[in-house]
Design an enzyme around this catalytic site. Sequence first.
Site, PDB file in Angstrom:
ATOM      1  N   GLU A  83       0.836  -1.194   0.000  1.00 31.92           N
ATOM      2  CA  GLU A  83       0.000   0.000   0.000  1.00 31.92           C
ATOM      3  C   GLU A  83       0.871   1.244   0.000  1.00 31.92           C
ATOM      4  O   GLU A  83       1.985   1.228   0.519  1.00 31.92           O
ATOM      5  CB  GLU A  83      -0.882   0.015   1.253  1.00 31.92           C
ATOM      6  N   LYS A  96       2.305   4.548   1.346  1.00 34.80           N
ATOM      7  CA  LYS A  96       2.447   5.041   2.718  1.00 34.80           C
ATOM      8  C   LYS A  96       2.322   6.556   2.701  1.00 34.80           C
ATOM      9  O   LYS A  96       3.197   7.263   2.222  1.00 34.80           O
ATOM     10  CB  LYS A  96       3.794   4.622   3.305  1.00 34.80           C
ATOM     11  N   ARG A 136      -2.393   9.628  11.367  1.00 41.40           N
ATOM     12  CA  ARG A 136      -3.121   8.370  11.416  1.00 41.40           C
ATOM     13  C   ARG A 136      -4.398   8.600  12.229  1.00 41.40           C
ATOM     14  O   ARG A 136      -4.331   9.086  13.346  1.00 41.40           O
ATOM     15  CB  ARG A 136      -2.265   7.315  12.111  1.00 41.40           C
ATOM     16  N   ARG A 161      -3.070   8.534  16.621  1.00 43.76           N
ATOM     17  CA  ARG A 161      -2.264   7.328  16.820  1.00 43.76           C
ATOM     18  C   ARG A 161      -2.034   7.054  18.300  1.00 43.76           C
ATOM     19  O   ARG A 161      -1.950   5.924  18.730  1.00 43.76           O
ATOM     20  CB  ARG A 161      -0.929   7.507  16.102  1.00 43.76           C
ATOM     21  N   GLU A 191      -5.255   7.327   6.940  1.00 44.51           N
ATOM     22  CA  GLU A 191      -4.255   8.383   7.091  1.00 44.51           C
ATOM     23  C   GLU A 191      -4.809   9.633   6.412  1.00 44.51           C
ATOM     24  O   GLU A 191      -5.199   9.585   5.240  1.00 44.51           O
ATOM     25  CB  GLU A 191      -2.941   7.930   6.446  1.00 44.51           C
ATOM     26  N   PHE A 219      -7.313   2.435   5.376  1.00 40.93           N
ATOM     27  CA  PHE A 219      -6.501   1.245   5.108  1.00 40.93           C
ATOM     28  C   PHE A 219      -6.859   0.029   5.953  1.00 40.93           C
ATOM     29  O   PHE A 219      -6.316  -1.047   5.730  1.00 40.93           O
ATOM     30  CB  PHE A 219      -4.998   1.542   5.177  1.00 40.93           C
ATOM     31  N   ARG A 276       3.896  -4.416  17.239  1.00 37.61           N
ATOM     32  CA  ARG A 276       4.701  -4.226  16.043  1.00 37.61           C
ATOM     33  C   ARG A 276       5.103  -5.600  15.548  1.00 37.61           C
ATOM     34  O   ARG A 276       5.953  -6.249  16.128  1.00 37.61           O
ATOM     35  CB  ARG A 276       5.931  -3.384  16.414  1.00 37.61           C
ATOM     36  N   LYS A 329       7.060  -1.543   6.859  1.00 36.71           N
ATOM     37  CA  LYS A 329       7.234  -0.282   6.129  1.00 36.71           C
ATOM     38  C   LYS A 329       8.591  -0.248   5.437  1.00 36.71           C
ATOM     39  O   LYS A 329       9.593  -0.741   5.943  1.00 36.71           O
ATOM     40  CB  LYS A 329       7.039   0.920   7.053  1.00 36.71           C
TER      41      LYS A 329
HETATM   42  P1  AMP Z   1       5.799   4.922  11.008  1.00 34.24           P
HETATM   43  O1  AMP Z   1       5.016   6.097  11.525  1.00 34.24           O
HETATM   44  O2  AMP Z   1       6.999   5.304  10.234  1.00 34.24           O
HETATM   45  O3  AMP Z   1       6.040   3.916  12.093  1.00 34.24           O
HETATM   46  O4  AMP Z   1       4.905   4.150   9.928  1.00 34.24           O
HETATM   47  C1  AMP Z   1       3.659   3.585  10.216  1.00 34.24           C
HETATM   48  C2  AMP Z   1       2.608   4.629   9.998  1.00 34.24           C
HETATM   49  O5  AMP Z   1       2.369   4.836   8.623  1.00 34.24           O
HETATM   50  C3  AMP Z   1       1.244   4.283  10.521  1.00 34.24           C
HETATM   51  O6  AMP Z   1       1.148   4.533  11.879  1.00 34.24           O
HETATM   52  C4  AMP Z   1       0.347   5.200   9.704  1.00 34.24           C
HETATM   53  O7  AMP Z   1       0.224   6.441  10.351  1.00 34.24           O
HETATM   54  C5  AMP Z   1       1.118   5.460   8.438  1.00 34.24           C
HETATM   55  N1  AMP Z   1       0.510   4.957   7.200  1.00 34.24           N
HETATM   56  C6  AMP Z   1       0.458   5.631   6.042  1.00 34.24           C
HETATM   57  N2  AMP Z   1      -0.114   4.923   5.089  1.00 34.24           N
HETATM   58  C7  AMP Z   1      -0.458   3.737   5.630  1.00 34.24           C
HETATM   59  C8  AMP Z   1      -1.091   2.557   5.125  1.00 34.24           C
HETATM   60  N3  AMP Z   1      -1.476   2.452   3.868  1.00 34.24           N
HETATM   61  N4  AMP Z   1      -1.262   1.527   5.993  1.00 34.24           N
HETATM   62  C9  AMP Z   1      -0.850   1.619   7.279  1.00 34.24           C
HETATM   63  N5  AMP Z   1      -0.261   2.697   7.799  1.00 34.24           N
HETATM   64  C10 AMP Z   1      -0.069   3.759   6.993  1.00 34.24           C
END
Ligand code: AMP
Length: 588
Positions: free
Chosen positions: A250, A252, A257, A272, A302, A342, A417, A423
């Site tokens: 997907e 990102k 969030r 979040r 998001e 999502f 996690r 990611k």
């Molecule tokens: P990170 O903040 O770097 O830990 O990455 C995870 C975050 O990506 C999630 O908490 C979401 O806020 C964001 N995110 C953006 N697009 C998506 C998606 N398609 N699916 C899940 N999370 C997403």
Amino acid sequence: MDFREVSHTFQRLERTSERLEMISILSSLFRKATKDNIHMIVYLLQGRVAAPYTGIEIGMGEKMVEEAISRAFGVNRDEVERLYKELGDLGLVAEQLASSKKQMTLFSEPLTLERVYTNLYRIATLGGEGAQDTKIRLFVDILKDSEPLDARYIVRIPLGRLRLGVGDATVLEALSDALFGDRSYREILEQAYNYVSDLGRVAKMAMEKGLEGIKNVSPIVGIPIRPALAQRTESLEEILEKTGGECSAEAKYDGFRLQIHKKGDDIWIFSRRLENMTGMFPDIASAVREQIIPEEVIFEGEAIAYNENTGEFYPFQITIQRKRKYGVEKAAEEYPLKLFIFDVMYMDGKNLTSLPYQERRSILEKIYKKGDTIEPAERIIAKDVKTLQDFFESCVERGLEGIIAKDLKSPYIAGARKWAWIKYKRVMRSKLSDTLDLVIVGYYKGRGKRAQFGLGGILVAVYDPKDDTFKTVAKVGSGFTEEQLSELKRILDEISIPHKHPRVSSRIDVDVWVEPKYVITVLADEITRSPNHTAAWDGERGLALRFPRAVSFIREDKGPEDATTVDELIEMYKRQHREKVTEGEDNY
Ligand code: AMP
């Protein structure tokens, strides 16, 4: 329950420097609780009267508390302020005044936990005109009947200065011990907590329903679910390995969030960190009413600002302006949001979290009607690296952060996690490409030029979810402006404690220990082995950061348990050393 039970427990907690002892102290208090008051203890332990998602905060400023102390103990404000200067803690001021007062009035009504909690709860929820004075009166009412030790803690609670550092996992472990006989049921309690992120409610449910009942807890509309989190990788091959050779990739989006709950026309929007943000997103709430079909549903997406003219996404700095600079209305007009949904976790009475991703995704695609604001996150199904690479590049080209790969067969794993979500982000290749989010556990007083700020550096730690502790990884002294150094000292002094916190594991000393509460983001050149730091300790050495520097101030969006974990640190270390490592040299 006599409030003295609580204040004596707080005192014992304040004195201990052993985590296991902390659990057993808590457990003995929980054993004395009933199903009608256990939630009160759970909230008060964390300096609250309700779960964080409710947004209910006691929030009395120092001035109000000083006024209440002065009225409760019949001394004038100047005297309270003088003592405050002398003792440096209004809790100690109240304690001292309560002990001198005791000699004058021998008979007072016993102070119960219920009475303290009810008054604090009313203080937290009172609004409107005249509220201030009523709040002070409610506070005076409990203070005047306090024993000295009660007064110490009652005063610290609304000021947010309890400094006990009792994290969620600590509470869950102590509950497991108290209610079910030993600490091993923590995971079952945690599962319930992942669905219903309200520790007080979980404690009450556990008491009422017992072990079997708690196993069947399902999400509740209006109460946030703890979010699933993504692992990270720098290798597309690894994505396919971890997802069994096929995944959904997907886009990102780099925005907010949002976890959205809908029940008819009632909408709740959680961040979040599970704060209630409904007020900040009136545009999203009305889009949900228009575009989301089911009567009752919990889903996630998001929200990201975009340029209506060009269709381009704005960087996070613009999206976040809604929170910082402008009024909500103005921001909504100037930077409209799109919501890319999502996941869906609950619908019309059914807990969907245990369904595999593919099934949830196909439900997700049916819960919305086409419209201006809400659409599903863009995605493809990939079975090979080339497809992933192409999709990643097309996302980055359009100003997105990267991709999130999802295991097609995996359930929604609330609060953890796991490799169900992975990611893969665009990285600016500095020496060490990723930043770390680290918890401040103590600080060093400034020397030389820094003496004027009172803070020269901080000791920071990663989180170890295995034993719920913080393990040190670096001292950070650079990256802060002069103003930030003074500000940091002021903030840290409010949570300083006389010895190392029981949840902190450290081999080095600091000038001032603090409750592990605040997170900062740090960049470093390299991760090295070190005999001084306890992160990833192998009996001789741990891991440490070389040339660490702060790249953020205190992160409002992260709590201590959201910090980089020991496993992630090890993962980063391995990645960095992949080429260098020769066999036998590395134990990880
Ligand atoms: P990170 O903040 O770097 O830990 O990455 C995870 C975050 O990506 C999630 O908490 C979401 O806020 C964001 N995110 C953006 N697009 C998506 C998606 N398609 N699916 C899940 N999370 C997403």
